[in-house]
Motif scaffolding. Structure first.
Motif, PDB file in Angstrom:
ATOM      1  N   VAL A 212      55.449  28.997 108.857  1.00 42.04           N
ATOM      2  CA  VAL A 212      54.238  29.310 108.212  1.00 42.04           C
ATOM      3  C   VAL A 212      53.984  28.019 107.602  1.00 42.04           C
ATOM      4  N   ARG A 213      54.862  27.115 106.929  1.00 46.42           N
ATOM      5  CA  ARG A 213      54.547  25.836 106.442  1.00 46.42           C
ATOM      6  C   ARG A 213      54.223  24.865 107.596  1.00 46.42           C
ATOM      7  N   ASP A 214      54.900  24.795 108.499  1.00 45.40           N
ATOM      8  CA  ASP A 214      54.361  23.942 109.554  1.00 45.40           C
ATOM      9  C   ASP A 214      53.009  24.163 110.197  1.00 45.40           C
ATOM     10  N   TRP A 215      52.778  25.614 110.447  1.00 45.41           N
ATOM     11  CA  TRP A 215      51.738  26.108 110.971  1.00 45.41           C
ATOM     12  C   TRP A 215      50.408  25.486 110.299  1.00 45.41           C
ATOM     13  N   TRP A 216      50.764  25.839 109.118  1.00 52.33           N
ATOM     14  CA  TRP A 216      49.610  25.479 108.094  1.00 52.33           C
ATOM     15  C   TRP A 216      49.169  23.999 108.032  1.00 52.33           C
ATOM     16  N   VAL A 217      50.197  23.078 108.050  1.00 51.86           N
ATOM     17  CA  VAL A 217      50.099  21.747 107.816  1.00 51.86           C
ATOM     18  C   VAL A 217      49.408  21.156 109.344  1.00 51.86           C
ATOM     19  N   LEU A 218      49.836  21.770 110.354  1.00 48.60           N
ATOM     20  CA  LEU A 218      48.999  21.528 111.619  1.00 48.60           C
ATOM     21  C   LEU A 218      47.625  21.880 111.691  1.00 48.60           C
ATOM     22  N   ASN A 219      47.375  22.941 111.150  1.00 56.05           N
ATOM     23  CA  ASN A 219      45.999  23.546 111.244  1.00 56.05           C
ATOM     24  C   ASN A 219      45.060  23.456 110.176  1.00 56.05           C
ATOM     25  N   ALA A 220      45.760  23.160 109.213  1.00 60.99           N
ATOM     26  CA  ALA A 220      44.943  22.763 107.765  1.00 60.99           C
ATOM     27  C   ALA A 220      45.022  21.566 107.177  1.00 60.99           C
ATOM     28  N   GLY A 221      45.765  20.841 107.585  1.00 66.39           N
ATOM     29  CA  GLY A 221      46.019  19.446 107.161  1.00 66.39           C
ATOM     30  C   GLY A 221      46.594  19.301 106.074  1.00 66.39           C
ATOM     31  N   THR A 222      45.740  18.705 104.945  1.00 67.06           N
ATOM     32  CA  THR A 222      45.933  18.655 103.456  1.00 67.06           C
ATOM     33  C   THR A 222      45.442  19.505 102.872  1.00 67.06           C
ATOM     34  N   ASP A 223      44.693  20.542 103.270  1.00 64.09           N
ATOM     35  CA  ASP A 223      44.459  21.639 102.332  1.00 64.09           C
ATOM     36  C   ASP A 223      45.510  22.147 101.758  1.00 64.09           C
ATOM     37  N   PRO A 224      45.485  22.669 100.665  1.00 61.22           N
ATOM     38  CA  PRO A 224      46.573  22.981  99.636  1.00 61.22           C
ATOM     39  C   PRO A 224      47.391  24.211 100.634  1.00 61.22           C
ATOM     40  N   LEU A 225      48.490  24.303 100.328  1.00 65.07           N
ATOM     41  CA  LEU A 225      49.433  25.475 100.986  1.00 65.07           C
ATOM     42  C   LEU A 225      49.142  26.797 100.520  1.00 65.07           C
ATOM     43  N   PRO A 226      48.989  27.558 101.422  1.00 58.86           N
ATOM     44  CA  PRO A 226      48.798  29.215 100.786  1.00 58.86           C
ATOM     45  C   PRO A 226      49.980  29.529  99.758  1.00 58.86           C
ATOM     46  N   PHE A 227      49.885  30.378  98.796  1.00 59.04           N
ATOM     47  CA  PHE A 227      50.622  30.887  98.135  1.00 59.04           C
ATOM     48  C   PHE A 227      51.869  31.663  98.877  1.00 59.04           C
ATOM     49  N   THR A 228      53.003  31.796  98.371  1.00 57.40           N
ATOM     50  CA  THR A 228      53.835  33.061  98.989  1.00 57.40           C
ATOM     51  C   THR A 228      53.948  34.009  97.940  1.00 57.40           C
ATOM     52  N   ASP A 229      54.218  35.194  98.259  1.00 58.00           N
ATOM     53  CA  ASP A 229      54.401  36.604  97.558  1.00 58.00           C
ATOM     54  C   ASP A 229      55.411  37.354  98.093  1.00 58.00           C
ATOM     55  N   VAL A 230      55.852  38.083  97.072  1.00 57.95           N
ATOM     56  CA  VAL A 230      57.001  39.169  97.372  1.00 57.95           C
ATOM     57  C   VAL A 230      56.648  40.433  96.841  1.00 57.95           C
ATOM     58  N   PHE A 231      56.830  41.643  97.519  1.00 59.37           N
ATOM     59  CA  PHE A 231      56.698  43.191  96.896  1.00 59.37           C
ATOM     60  C   PHE A 231      58.187  43.179  96.547  1.00 59.37           C
ATOM     61  N   CYS A 232      58.461  43.107  95.202  1.00 56.10           N
ATOM     62  CA  CYS A 232      59.812  43.370  94.518  1.00 56.10           C
ATOM     63  C   CYS A 232      59.640  44.769  94.029  1.00 56.10           C
ATOM     64  N   GLU A 233      60.636  45.735  94.646  1.00 52.66           N
ATOM     65  CA  GLU A 233      60.056  47.228  94.428  1.00 52.66           C
ATOM     66  C   GLU A 233      61.244  47.948  94.994  1.00 52.66           C
ATOM     67  N   GLU A 234      61.676  49.047  94.480  1.00 54.22           N
ATOM     68  CA  GLU A 234      62.521  50.062  95.202  1.00 54.22           C
ATOM     69  C   GLU A 234      61.938  50.321  96.373  1.00 54.22           C
ATOM     70  N   GLY A 235      62.672  50.462  97.650  1.00 54.92           N
ATOM     71  CA  GLY A 235      62.208  50.602  98.890  1.00 54.92           C
ATOM     72  C   GLY A 235      61.394  49.440  99.524  1.00 54.92           C
ATOM     73  N   ALA A 236      61.462  48.231  98.973  1.00 52.15           N
ATOM     74  CA  ALA A 236      60.925  47.021  99.463  1.00 52.15           C
ATOM     75  C   ALA A 236      61.979  46.063  99.246  1.00 52.15           C
ATOM     76  N   PHE A 237      61.704  45.040  98.410  1.00 49.32           N
ATOM     77  CA  PHE A 237      62.695  44.042  98.162  1.00 49.32           C
ATOM     78  C   PHE A 237      63.267  43.916  96.817  1.00 49.32           C
ATOM     79  N   ALA A 238      64.549  43.783  96.563  1.00 48.65           N
ATOM     80  CA  ALA A 238      65.502  43.721  95.441  1.00 48.65           C
ATOM     81  C   ALA A 238      65.064  42.540  94.746  1.00 48.65           C
ATOM     82  N   PRO A 239      65.194  42.221  93.329  1.00 50.67           N
ATOM     83  CA  PRO A 239      65.488  41.103  92.666  1.00 50.67           C
ATOM     84  C   PRO A 239      65.986  40.040  93.238  1.00 50.67           C
TER      85      PRO A 239
END
Lengths: 425, 425
Positions: A212-239
């Motif tokens: 994703v990082r490489d795709w973004w740099v290739l496609n959006a140049g120096t525009d700020p990178l996206p945020f990353t986010d995690v659904f930290c929840e029972e049934g999704a991702f543990a801490p």
């Protein structure tokens, strides 16, 4: 012979001008509107040059176009700090199941919920996604939103996640709303990794995040990178899985967000603080120690009351405790096809006042300058101050409190982004 | 050579046509939509000639104008069974007081609430009232409402009450919405009678009610008399006073309504049944015996969930118990300047599903055919059947459940009253 500077546009005679000047708000500062009676804003090149009393602004500037805001409130365009903007299909049938008693996590465990939207989104073309997402953006703009965060997370394979990012990127360029992208590869565990969130976490860390990082740099140049986010929840991702994902994201240069304590009390908000995340979102079931940690931090507490409303779940985030602890509190719609298909941030503010006892002034600050902080943009949007984007809403009322006092409707008479009217279109 | 009958308008190819045929619904019948896939409606002179499958309707009728509803839901125009449509001023400041902890009845006791709107309404000219009320009607129509009940009750002296009735009468004639008037002289005890509701009741019975009847006959001829209504509540009118008012109203030929069990449990719903009232409204705190009485009666139970929502009061009417008891359940907005400034019946339906567990189909029936029964008009509006007014809404969705599943927005693509488009205007 005029000594006044020529500008593109002056909005003048607003019965109430709310500048929200002075940066993100917390503690006793929270709810400071910068209210000016008979206020005006001078605009050139889509940017604010001045905001103040009409007499002062019109004494210093002269404009090609003037907009008379008498009898109206003028305030910053709303910033929606948390949306799952891009998806295919709908979950109206699942809504009926929930009314009949099924819980959100039960539906997810049975292959519905996020996984149902995942199947439809994987099957949708980029243009189909663009088309349905554009309709949602139009409705958001009609209700006064001029900046919105937008997450991926209904693909959960690299191909579909990048397709969602391309849709977001095309809408960033197309407008009319400013969009802040977020990569939410860790929204759920996809069918390919069912029962093995650890292995999917390894895939995210080793393959998806760098790609994703490489795709973004290739496609959006120096525009700020996206945020990353995690659904930290029972049934999704543990801490511990969330920590691995956020750690790797941080190393790659992504700014961080986290879905914290929506249904479980996992201490994910404290993890957000430790990792220096820009925001921790939901927080319906946050515990006292985590409230204190958030209160001492610069991590923004993004509250999403439309989701418990949508779910008919009486557990809203403890906004008063968060405010008392000193947290920077922001609002978002959580717009998504499962729990909160709501494109109207005015309704979210009206709900926040009733369900979480924000004052109308706090709700406005939470949906403008503080939401801008939650998406890392408080230097550019969220208030009407010199140098910021000229994003503003004219409300067809004389008192800003009508945003919260009334509900279910749309008080926006006109919406502007970078000095151009985007609604009515 | 066509054997088809020529009509003014055919609406055809609706993805879902909801006819709501068959009269008011109760018990296991409640929520019967009369859903026709690929449906059509034939209209002449503002009246429905036929509703059915597109193939059948287009086989029997040919129209000067056709309206393609493909990809859309077509359903009856919404009927708002309870509004306080006419008032002057606003109570945004009081909304802030309530967020800070003041109760509705405390504010009323301190001269605020209804009495604050009373002062502003008494001071307003007929044209000023007409102007502000017309704006509300426009917003209601934009959201799909084609029939609305409208109460007086912010004058509480004969002069202002008749001024409110004149405003309602002018808007009845002007359109675009069908309006059902209600005389609510018994909304509160006015300042002239403070502490003496008995004496004010005597004034209503001996002077106001006969005067209103005579005024109506002189000004509206043989048009149906307005309803009369009483706010039977601690701090307003006791059951014995309500009985006197309703008894006299009945003798004078007025059909009856009652505000029952909103904050108190006075047995007002049972009184409504005894007196043969057309509806008993609110019912948030109705007791079991009164639920049973209502269930056996033809008095419609009008539920107003926007009011507890507006007040952030978790006590909603016990809709499930009322449905199980067999009551005819309807919905209304309770649009008013104190507790529920909400002009969007779609939101009321979405709220009813979440807060009172109506199914989406029940919510639609409650806001159409059953609401029509609550205002005594189920022979004319509330369903798409031959002989009824051609009042209908096109929703920009393919599944009616989106009305309840989504919230805070407006899904109405177009709204028609008597075969003419009233929104977008």
């Amino acid at each position: 012979m005029s000594l006044r500077t020529r500008v593109d546009l002056i909005v003048h005679s607003a019965t109430q001008l709310l500048t929200l000047e002075g940066g993100p708000q917390r503690g006793t500062d929270f709810g400071r509107l910068g209210l000016i009676a008979d206020g005006a804003v001078a605009i050139s090149d889509g940017m604010i040059l001045a905001a103040g009393p009409s007499k002062d602004v019109r004494g210093r500037y002269v404009a090609a176009h003037e907009l008379d805001a008498s009898g109206k409130v003028v305030l910053p365009g709303f910033v929606d700090a948390h949306t799952h903007l891009v998806w295919a299909g709908d979950r109206a049938a699942e809504f009926e199941q929930r009314l009949a008693g099924a819980t959100y996590m039960e539906i997810l465990a049975a292959g519905g919920g996020i996984l149902s939207t995942l199947r439809e989104t994987r099957a949708a073309s980029e243009d189909a996604l663009l088309h349905s997402t554009r309709a949602r953006l139009r409705r958001m703009a009609e209700h006064g939103t001029t900046t919105a965060e937008a997450k991926t997370g209904y693909g959960l394979d690299l191909e579909t996640e990048l397709r969602m990012l391309r849709v977001i990127r095309r809408l960033q360029e197309e407008g009319p709303i400013k969009i802040i992208p977020t990569f939410l590869g860790a929204h759920a565990v996809p069918p390919e990794f069912v029962g093995d969130p650890g292995e999917y976490t390894t895939f995210l860390v080793n393959e998806a995040l760098p790609a994703v990082r490489d795709w973004w740099v290739l496609n959006a140049g120096t525009d700020p990178l996206p945020f990353t986010d995690v659904f930290c929840e029972e049934g999704a991702f543990a801490p511990e899985q969330a920590r691995r994902i956020l750690q790797r994201s941080s190393e790659l240069g992504f700014p961080l967000k986290i879905h914290a304590e929506e249904f479980s009390s996992f201490g994910a908000a404290r993890l957000a603080v430790e990792m220096g995340a820009v925001s921790a979102d939901h927080l319906n079931r946050i515990q006292a120690a985590d409230i204190a940690a958030l209160g001492r931090s610069s991590t923004v507490a993004v509250l999403l009351p439309a989701t418990p409303f949508g779910l008919a779940d009486p557990t809203y985030a403890p906004a008063q405790a968060l405010i008392e602890a000193g947290a920077i509190v922001a609002l978002g719609s959580d717009l998504n096809p499962g729990t909160a298909w709501c494109e109207n941030l005015q309704f979210v503010m009206a709900l926040a006042c009733r369900a979480m006892r924000l004052t109308p002034a706090q709700a406005v600050a939470a949906a403008t300058i503080n939401a801008a902080a939650a998406v890392g943009c408080s230097d550019h949007v969220g208030s009407l101050e010199p140098g910021k984007d000229a994003d503003f809403v004219l409300l067809e009322v004389e008192d800003y409190r009508h945003i919260a006092y009334r509900f279910g409707g749309n008080l926006a008479a006109a919406v502007y982004r970078q000095g151009k009217r985007i609604s009515p279109g």
